[in-house]
Design an enzyme around this catalytic site. Sequence first.
Site: not given
Length: 435
Positions: A14, A17, A41-42, A190
């Site tokens: 988080d 990215k 989750g991006h 990740q």
Amino acid sequence: MVNTLIIVGGQWGDEGKGKIVDYLTEKADLIVRYAGGNNAGHTVVVGDQTYKFHLIPSGIIHKDKLNIIGNGTVIDPDVLVKEIEDLEKMGYNIDDTKLMLSSSAHTILQKHKDEDNPETNANSKKIGTTGRGIGPCYKDKIVRTGLRIGEYTHSGTRAAKKLNPLVRDTYIIINDALKKQKKVLFEGAQATLLDIDHGTYPFVTSSNPTAGGALTGSGVGPTNIDSVIGIFKAYITRVGGGPFATELGTEQETKNEESILDLKKELSEEAMSRLKRKNIKRANEGNEYSQGRLLRIQGYEYGTTTGRPRRTGWFDVVAARYAVAINGLSSMVMTKLDVLQNLKEINVCVAYEIDGKKVVNFPLDIKKLAKARPIYETLPGWDEAISKVKSFNDLPKNARRYVERLEELCESPISIVSVGPKRSQTMVLDNSTLF
Ligand code: GDP
Ligand code: IMO
Ligand code: MG
């Protein structure tokens, strides 16, 4: 000249990215997601629109680029179909000119999700997995009982039919692009400290999010890579269990806090800003829990789906230098510098104390790591809001000093500083390691 660039998470995930991939995609031709699954989750914010991607590369909203989900990933077909259909509802036409899936990515099946349920699986609970079946799917891959996407998409289910036209032996397309000197961006999910080999095992995910994973996870050789960029927050956060040397407040104290969803329901804007002011005051009186809570509130450090509070802490140079080393970073990107506003003093952890000894190299023994006490260097903070600042030289002196000191301590240049979620809130300090 940089034609190929790997983006990796430098901490525990988080870091932003998604934002940086979106920013760099402008100059890329091809974006390849190389590891993990929908545990990621991006977030990408463009104008008033916020996109959250779990599997599809964050390059997809640039309409003329090809995005590939590589062989190193694990794909939950229903989740991917929903992600595609959500984009279609927004007017995006997702066909094989925009998105391809590697035939040798692995398929997350219902049995994998059942096995990874933290309510019934004590190990998933201890690690604090996302419960999405990631570990069990990679397990089946490794013991050679998994189902590859190329096979799955012939199964005739609704999801299989929808995904089938997107499946390719994607190594061919990627290597062809490399031959033609196209710009290829490898998007990590990740992060370094969650890597199955290099992370804080067993409190890790089940893939290789580090730079090596970009090669095995997409089918390109190391001689093709021009640049590796690590994304770091200006502080650090962790979701789930495991040791965390610079944590502010305890894991339990954070867990006991209300979710942001409840906070928003119960508190008026006025009450929310009172809560912030209270934590600013206490943080500057030296209360560690309030320092962590302030980072949580100002950085919006709450899980994207559950709204659960994330654990927060000061920037960890020992861990960052480790990430610089094992990824062979060309430069670092520092995100969320704006979140450090209102602190009189900011700590950075320059070494650990373990059993009375000073340690400067990140220890791989989890028991040692759990005993690590941070040794801090204290830097002066700033009160000014910096989210509208456009150039590095216009930042408050202490913010500049903070960035420059971290470059020195981490022994890596910082190429980009981010001061907000939007594309426009991005400052390039040096583009020699970028496209
Ligand atoms: P990822 O998993 O590394 O892609 O990061 P996430 O998207 O899960 O989390 C990063 C969060 O921080 C998102 O909500 C972003 O919109 C937000 N963000 C990214 N960069 C910045 C920044 O420089 N400042 C602030 N305040 N927020 C940022
Ligand atoms: P992005 O790409 C933060 C964490 C989980 C858990 C551990 C193992 O958004 O940075 P898993 O479901 O993978 O078996 O969970 O890893 N984790 C993440 N934390 N960001 C992520 O992804 C994460 N992906 C997994 O919270 O502690
Ligand atoms: Mg994320």
